[in-house]
Design an enzyme around this catalytic site. Structure first.
Site, mmCIF file in Angstrom:
data_model
loop_
_atom_site.group_PDB
_atom_site.id
_atom_site.type_symbol
_atom_site.label_atom_id
_atom_site.label_comp_id
_atom_site.label_asym_id
_atom_site.label_seq_id
_atom_site.Cartn_x
_atom_site.Cartn_y
_atom_site.Cartn_z
ATOM 1 N N GLN A 62 43.519 40.972 30.756
ATOM 2 C CA GLN A 62 42.397 40.582 31.610
ATOM 3 C C GLN A 62 42.879 40.334 33.042
ATOM 4 O OE1 GLN A 62 40.477 36.626 31.826
ATOM 5 N NE2 GLN A 62 38.685 37.624 30.918
ATOM 6 N N TYR A 101 35.154 32.818 39.008
ATOM 7 C CA TYR A 101 36.306 33.347 39.724
ATOM 8 C C TYR A 101 35.874 34.359 40.781
ATOM 9 C CZ TYR A 101 38.528 30.762 36.017
ATOM 10 O OH TYR A 101 38.891 29.747 35.171
ATOM 11 N N ARG A 148 33.833 41.908 32.336
ATOM 12 C CA ARG A 148 33.238 40.676 31.792
ATOM 13 C C ARG A 148 32.284 40.038 32.789
ATOM 14 N NH1 ARG A 148 35.660 34.917 29.546
ATOM 15 N NH2 ARG A 148 34.611 35.028 27.536
ATOM 16 N N GLY A 159 37.227 32.739 20.157
ATOM 17 C CA GLY A 159 38.090 31.997 21.047
ATOM 18 C C GLY A 159 38.961 30.975 20.341
#
Length: 353
Positions: free
Chosen positions: A98, A179, A226, A310
């Site tokens: 990622q 982000y 994503r 997760g």
């Protein structure tokens, strides 16, 4: 849960089931951002999940936000990630790294060069971040110039190239969770007056330019993206035009024929249905707070093709086997999620041990 166990083609991979490992920050890289030997063990232990999406990995020194997060832009990083990829492949899994540029969610003390963070606009998120000195306020970032933006796009391109050189099967572009790419989407984090900050199309422009560069470099079948519609992490407020930005963004990403779209979903099911209708390729849906017994719910409803896992994957390296056998699960130890050594990282017990 029968639908969970059906094979699926994602990009150039054939996955044995509809589970995957979600990206999770663990803050255990070496000081230079190289994944340590135990990272290879951590990921390979979980290879039965099929597709492993790595923790957020900075494409440059400016992209680092947290302490001891890994990078994928130097020769040492490539060596570290090659060890990870090789061990995952030996166990039959696939690895997507990622690419996460933290943007303004950073502190100078957490980066190798100790510079001011960069972002679409010089607007602080109004939050704190953990540093070696404890929790500190996140300072205001420096606004990226048009030339700076071009350089950042090339950093993503270079990181994608080095990820493939390291043996990864592809990369996931992190456009979510507050982000840098998400900061361009946000209304309160992006107050630019140029072609990156006015209209719906402008707010999606940076995400699309990054993706185009990555696809040109490594191919669409090795690229995932994503998103996190409506998620306010990192102090993001997407504003009234947020849904329209995502409608436009998903339509444009679909034209690139990416391997997958990964949605961090917080509960607006009607909007998830819209995204599903706009996206023709495999859709990964990570539903926040989803109980284990509902893992296949979105797949059964046709709203998702893959269900990333997760914290349960973090605590159960043999998650797939436990789920198949309806066996008890290890409880995740939240105190060891970030930083530290082997404890809470590679010492969770297997059923057979």
């Amino acid at each position: 849960m029968n639908n969970l166990w059906k094979e699926i083609k994602v990009g150039n991979m054939t996955l044995p089931h509809r589970l995957a490992m979600a990206p999770m920050t663990r803050s255990r890289a070496l000081e230079d951002g190289t994944p340590p030997e135990m990272a290879a063990e951590y990921y390979s232990q979980r290879a039965s999940l099929g597709l492993l999406i790595s923790e957020g990995t900075q494409p440059s020194a400016d992209g680092q936000g947290y302490l001891l997060s890994p990078g994928i832009y130097s020769s040492e990083h490539v060596k570290g990630w090659k060890n990870v990829a090789d061990q995952v492949h030996e166990k039959g899994g696939y690895l997507f790294i990622q690419l996460m540029h933290a943007g303004r969610v950073a502190h100078p003390e957490n980066t190798p060069h100790h510079r001011q963070a960069v972002a679409p606009s010089a607007v602080a998120p109004g939050e704190q971040i953990f540093t070696a000195k404890g929790m500190q306020d996140i300072p205001a970032p420096r606004e990226l110039s048009s030339e700076d933006i071009k350089e950042v796009i090339q950093e993503f391109r270079h990181a994608a190239k080095t990820a493939i050189e390291a043996g990864a099967d592809g990369v996931e572009i992190h456009g979510a969770n507050g982000y840098l790419i998400h900061q361009f989407i946000g209304e309160n984090s992006n107050v630019r007056a140029d072609e990156y900050g006015n209209t719906v199309e402008d707010h999606a422009r940076f995400a699309l330019e990054v993706t185009k560069a990555v696809v040109e470099e490594i191919g669409a079948d090795k690229t995932g993206f994503r998103i996190s519609p409506g998620v306010p992490l990192g102090g993001i407020d997407e504003g009234s035009q947020g849904p329209d930005v995502y409608r436009y963004l998903v339509k444009e990403l679909a034209k690139m024929n990416l391997a997958y779209l990964h949605v961090m979903h917080v509960g607006n099911d009607e909007f998830l249905k819209e995204i599903r209708s706009l996206w023709p390729n495999p859709l990964l849906v990570n539903r926040a707070g989803r109980p284990l017994e509902e893992l296949s719910k979105d797949i059964d409803a046709g709203l998702a093709d893959v269900a990333p896992v997760g914290a349960w994957a973090l605590a159960n390296p043999d998650f797939v086997e436990r789920l198949k056998q309806d066996a008890p699960f290890n409880e995740p130890d939240k105190t060891s999620f970030y930083g530290g050594g082997k404890e809470g990282y590679i010492d969770y017990p297997f059923l057979s041990k």
